[in-house]
Design an enzyme around this catalytic site. Structure first.
Site, PDB file in Angstrom:
ATOM      1  N   ASP A 321     -76.213  45.631 -16.012  1.00  0.00           N
ATOM      2  CA  ASP A 321     -77.074  46.256 -15.395  1.00  0.00           C
ATOM      3  C   ASP A 321     -77.805  47.010 -16.323  1.00  0.00           C
ATOM      4  O   ASP A 321     -77.454  47.362 -17.469  1.00  0.00           O
ATOM      5  CB  ASP A 321     -76.683  47.024 -14.016  1.00  0.00           C
ATOM      6  CG  ASP A 321     -75.652  48.149 -14.236  1.00  0.00           C
ATOM      7  OD1 ASP A 321     -75.064  48.106 -15.504  1.00  0.00           O
ATOM      8  OD2 ASP A 321     -75.389  48.672 -13.512  1.00  0.00           O
ATOM      9  N   ASP A 592     -71.990  48.573 -10.857  1.00  0.00           N
ATOM     10  CA  ASP A 592     -71.498  49.409  -9.958  1.00  0.00           C
ATOM     11  C   ASP A 592     -71.897  49.533  -8.551  1.00  0.00           C
ATOM     12  O   ASP A 592     -71.308  50.373  -7.880  1.00  0.00           O
ATOM     13  CB  ASP A 592     -71.524  51.076 -10.564  1.00  0.00           C
ATOM     14  CG  ASP A 592     -72.891  51.397 -10.815  1.00  0.00           C
ATOM     15  OD1 ASP A 592     -73.822  50.740 -10.665  1.00  0.00           O
ATOM     16  OD2 ASP A 592     -73.038  52.085 -11.581  1.00  0.00           O
ATOM     17  N   ASP A 596     -74.206  44.383  -7.117  1.00  0.00           N
ATOM     18  CA  ASP A 596     -73.499  43.428  -8.469  1.00  0.00           C
ATOM     19  C   ASP A 596     -72.161  42.875  -7.914  1.00  0.00           C
ATOM     20  O   ASP A 596     -71.669  42.219  -8.643  1.00  0.00           O
ATOM     21  CB  ASP A 596     -73.113  44.661  -9.353  1.00  0.00           C
ATOM     22  CG  ASP A 596     -74.235  45.364  -9.756  1.00  0.00           C
ATOM     23  OD1 ASP A 596     -75.205  44.800 -10.488  1.00  0.00           O
ATOM     24  OD2 ASP A 596     -74.440  46.511  -9.898  1.00  0.00           O
ATOM     25  N   ASN A 660     -39.522  19.077 -35.562  1.00  0.00           N
ATOM     26  CA  ASN A 660     -38.130  18.752 -35.156  1.00  0.00           C
ATOM     27  C   ASN A 660     -38.138  17.467 -34.404  1.00  0.00           C
ATOM     28  O   ASN A 660     -37.267  16.743 -34.612  1.00  0.00           O
ATOM     29  CB  ASN A 660     -37.412  20.031 -34.655  1.00  0.00           C
ATOM     30  CG  ASN A 660     -37.405  21.240 -35.602  1.00  0.00           C
ATOM     31  OD1 ASN A 660     -37.363  21.006 -36.652  1.00  0.00           O
ATOM     32  ND2 ASN A 660     -37.204  22.394 -35.012  1.00  0.00           N
ATOM     33  N   ASN A 685     -33.814  27.680 -31.119  1.00  0.00           N
ATOM     34  CA  ASN A 685     -35.019  28.243 -30.434  1.00  0.00           C
ATOM     35  C   ASN A 685     -34.693  29.497 -30.003  1.00  0.00           C
ATOM     36  O   ASN A 685     -35.903  30.464 -30.243  1.00  0.00           O
ATOM     37  CB  ASN A 685     -35.052  27.341 -28.949  1.00  0.00           C
ATOM     38  CG  ASN A 685     -36.316  27.090 -28.415  1.00  0.00           C
ATOM     39  OD1 ASN A 685     -37.360  27.038 -29.377  1.00  0.00           O
ATOM     40  ND2 ASN A 685     -36.710  27.533 -27.126  1.00  0.00           N
TER      41      ASN A 685
END
Length: 847
Positions: A321, A592, A596, A660, A685
């Site tokens: 805004d 705000d 909006d 892998n 891992n």
């Protein structure tokens, strides 16, 4: 018929009330029947917040991986994955719950009161107790507590920006309006708006959810909008599931068909599936986002949803805004000049004398124009100058005349001062003051009109001032407003914020496009935009009226070049954000007001302020305790840093795991034993993920922050497969060397285990940056320190009493040296492939 289309007396009759208001008994009965005058705000229950932390596909995949690990007897690995997921969820829950409570505390600080007439007497009550038919008294500074039809007005002006986005107050009257749009009815006052001038009395026609404010709130959907970041994680997780299932199924079938143990082959494939899933990704994300939230909190920013921080880094368009964001949201006096165009401070004195503002020390209340004049005058002039003049009477402003007058006396001199719209003042002037001489205004009319129109075209609001000496009499009225002397013009503006220009420039440097969505006039908005560094042309401005005539397809064609959307409605703001979504833009919306809220809800990142209405704060993902674009720009930079580190983790883990899986898929069918045990795969891992968690703290090259970052599944896949191929090559070389040199299976598995762990850790120092690793920003101390500790811990494990538990053993010195040489070659080749990829492949695709 609607209340604004009926005479006031008929509205009173329809609502069973009178000018003396309701009786206390009737008001209590209506309150019991229809409920309190409040708009329910959707509050997220703690259980809902907690469950939301475990709803993503990646989290669900990790739960499945944990269950499979437990099913095949790998209870330690199952527990590790499970605990990581739970800790990650709890961290996210704590952050979002704290933010929700902070916003709730802000709401509880506000208790509104209203003056009503009940039983013929004026009393003050909580606005929640208002009912239809109540007669409410309005004064300067009051927040309108419900929708009401005005019964009387005296210079009443109301700021309706919270509903419409208009920065200038709206004049109110009791005239009947036949239009069908309530927001255009000048005889109505709406819940949530603020009285800026005058007084009025109105009868309540709607409360709570039935008000215009409540209806706008009802348009907000309960379903949460999926942000760009969540969307990317979801797509990545879906692709990952497909990769894992397909790859592991192939490896299982190959090993089973070659007459190896079906059970061991299955356990091996499942262990690979668990191993390839980047289980540390959620906690890497959460730690990075929590760190960002903590940093933003120091700048008075409440982050309601952690993902909003990451979405901020991804945004490429900020819809905002105008009032209070690019401007100070405070009308100020900018210029004052006489009819010849020269500055004349006498005009300020005249403006202060012809003024309806109420002044108590530094507290100045009234309409924005009168307050602005006082604020300019008060710190610069001796108040004794005012005491020389005595006010005799005021002739109030009304909408038809568009001016007000005051008669003042100094000694034997009486003077009528009139100020208002220039056209209105010109209409009652016969002379103009040029220097110290009064001349006929006829020869100067055209020039004066050009003067105020030039300022108006530049987005300023212009007020004219005129005077004349009057004789003493008992009463002065608007009939005395004739044959005045045109004195000059006062020029006003809601000035741009001092920090807005620099913030806009920073946003542009970061590749963020700014679009202004406002209910204000296009010329005013264009001037504000130019003042903060946005050089907007007429072709880059679209009004709500023009937008109404466009289809979404037509809007899509012009939305990219359009900078200002002026006089737009809440529905149109929502539509603009949706069209940007459709075109692939990641959107942040800052607002705000109630007008909006729909757009806040639809945006990837909804941003409101603590002074905004509850509906806007509820729809937002982030709440600012001070409305400053620079805070948002800092958040964008932080979000991009977070995203960059998350991508580093993903690329490193996925390329290593794909490498892998590829090498195991090729080698395992060719050797008579399973190359790595399930427990060894899961330990690999776990060890490699430990330093990867710290990657969320890593430093980022400056160029990584210069543009919006988005999830690019194709890029992640391509890069991971490419480096995975490099990893597979060295894995195969290592395996071939080990098979040739070693006859012992345990020694073979230990050597490959060590190479797998060390290669994934050291390779992150290549992948973490696009440049040559020595020319990149140095890694963070945390990442470097933890990586070194894990490498030392892995080597120590081989010589510890725990090694037999994982079927590991000590390696001879020559084998350790060979592994070091292999790792060095792996790092060099990865570095060369990485540099070539970013220089040629990614550059050609504009990645």
């Amino acid at each position: 018929m609607q209340p604004w289309q009926m005479p006031a007396q008929k509205v009173l009759k329809e609502l069973g009330s009178s000018e003396n208001g309701l009786s206390s008994t009737e008001a209590a009965a209506r309150l019991k029947k229809y409920g309190p005058n409040e708009i329910p705000i959707r509050r997220r229950h703690w259980a809902r917040i907690l469950l939301s932390q475990f709803s993503s596909p990646l989290i669900l995949l990790l739960f499945v991986a944990s269950g499979i690990a437990a099913a095949i007897g790998e209870t330690i690995d199952a527990a590790v994955i499970f605990v990581i997921v739970i800790i990650d969820g709890l961290l996210g829950f704590v952050q979002e719950w704290k933010s929700e409570r902070a916003v709730e505390k802000l709401r509880k600080l506000i208790v509104n009161r209203a003056i009503v007439i009940r039983d013929g007497e004026r009393i003050e009550i909580n606005t929640k107790e208002l009912v239809n038919g109540d007669v409410v008294v309005l004064g300067i500074g009051d927040k309108v507590p419900a929708d009401m039809r005005l019964l009387t007005t005296d210079g009443l002006e109301i700021d309706e920006a919270v509903l419409t986005g208009e920065s200038w107050p709206v004049h109110k009257s009791i005239t009947i309006f036949n239009n069908t749009s309530p927001l255009k009815a000048g005889n109505m006052a709406f819940m949530g708006t603020t009285v800026t001038d005058g007084t009025g009395i109105g009868i309540v026609t709607a409360t709570g959810t039935a008000t215009q404010l409540g209806r706008m709130a009802a348009k907000l959907h309960e379903v949460e909008t999926e942000g760009e970041f969540q969307r990317g994680i979801r797509l990545f997780s879906q692709n990952l599931v497909r990769w894992v299932l397909m790859g592991c199924a192939i490896i299982f079938l190959l090993n089973a068909l070659l007459a190896k143990s079906v059970l061991l082959s299955f356990m091996f494939a499942v262990a690979l599936a668990v191993g390839i899933v980047p289980e540390a990704l959620p906690i890497v994300i959460t730690i990075a986002l929590s760190t960002g939230a903590l940093q933003l909190s120091k700048h008075k920013v409440i982050v309601k949803k952690l993902a909003a921080i990451e979405n901020m880094g991804n945004i490429d368009v900020l819809c905002t805004d105008k009032t209070g964001t690019l401007t100070e949201n405070r009308i100020t006096l900018e210029e004052f000049f006489d009819a010849s165009g020269k500055r004349d401070e006498r005009l300020i004195m005249l403006g202060v004398l012809c003024n309806s503002a109420v002044v108590h020390g530094n507290d100045i209340r009234g309409n924005s124009i009168d307050v602005a004049i006082w604020r300019w005058w008060k710190p610069r002039f001796d108040p004794k100058k005012l005491s020389e003049w005595q006010k005799i009477c005021n002739i109030p402003f009304d909408y038809n005349r568009r001016r007000m007058s005051t008669v003042v006396r100094k000694g034997s001199t009486r003077m009528l001062i009139c100020k208002g719209a220039p056209e209105s003042i010109l209409h009652v002037c016969s002379k103009v003051r040029i220097g110290d001489i009064q001349r006929s205004i006829k020869r100067h009319t055209k020039r004066l009109e050009n003067m105020w129109r030039e300022w108006g075209n530049r987005g300023y609001r212009v007020i004219a001032v005129a005077t004349k000496n009057v004789t003493a009499k008992r009463e002065y009225t608007k009939a005395d407003e004739h044959d005045l002397v045109f004195e000059g013009l006062l020029v006003f503006m809601d000035p741009p914020k001092a920090t807005a220009g620099a913030a806009i420039k920073r946003a542009e440097q970061l590749g963020v496009c700014i679009k202004i969505l406002t209910g204000d006039e296009p010329l005013v908005t264009r001037e504000v935009a130019r003042n903060v560094g946005l050089n907007v042309t007429d072709e880059q401005i679209i009004t709500g009226e023009q937008l109404e005539q466009m289809s979404d397809a037509q809007l899509s064609n012009i939305i990219e070049k359009t900078v200002i959307f002026a006089r737009v409605t809440p529905e149109q703001k929502h539509r603009i954000v949706n069209v940007l979504h459709t075109l692939g833009w990641t959107t942040a919306y800052l607002g705000d007001g109630v007008n909006d809220a729909p757009a806040l809800k639809a945006a990837d990142v909804g941003i409101s302020v603590d002074s905004g209405v509850d509906i806007a704060k509820d729809a937002a993902d982030i709440v600012l305790l001070r409305k400053d674009l620079n805070v948002l720009i800092d958040g964008i930079v932080g979000g991009r840093k977070t995203f960059s580190n998350i991508v580093k983790y993903t690329l490193n883990t996925m390329s290593a795991n794909i490498g892998n899986m590829g090498s195991l898929g090729i080698i395992s069918p060719l050797i008579p034993f399973i190359p790595l045990l399930p427990s060894q795969i899961l330990l690999t891992n776990f060890l490699t993920d430990t330093p990867m968690i710290s990657i969320s703290t890593d430093n980022v090259d400056a160029e990584e922050l210069k543009r919006p970052r988005h999830w690019n599944i194709k890029q992640i896949s391509r890069f991971s497969v490419l480096l995975g191929a490099v990893s597979s090559i060295f894995d195969i070389v290592t395996i071939a060397l080990l098979i040739w040199a070693l006859a012992d299976v345990t020694l073979f598995r230990t050597a490959w285990f060590l190479e797998s762990v060390l290669s994934e850790i050291i390779i992150v120092f290549s992948i973490r940056a696009r440049h040559f690793f020595l020319r990149s920003t140095p890694p963070s101390r945390t990442l470097l320190g933890i990586s070194v500790l894990v490498i030392l811990a892995t080597l120590a494990l081989l010589y510890s009493p725990f090694a037999p538990f994982f079927e590991l053993t000590q390696l001879p010195a020559w084998l350790l040296g060979a592994i070091v040489l292999i790792l060095a070659g792996y790092f060099v080749l990865t570095e060369l492939v990485k540099l070539a990829y970013w220089k040629y492949v990614a550059k050609a695709e504009h990645v």
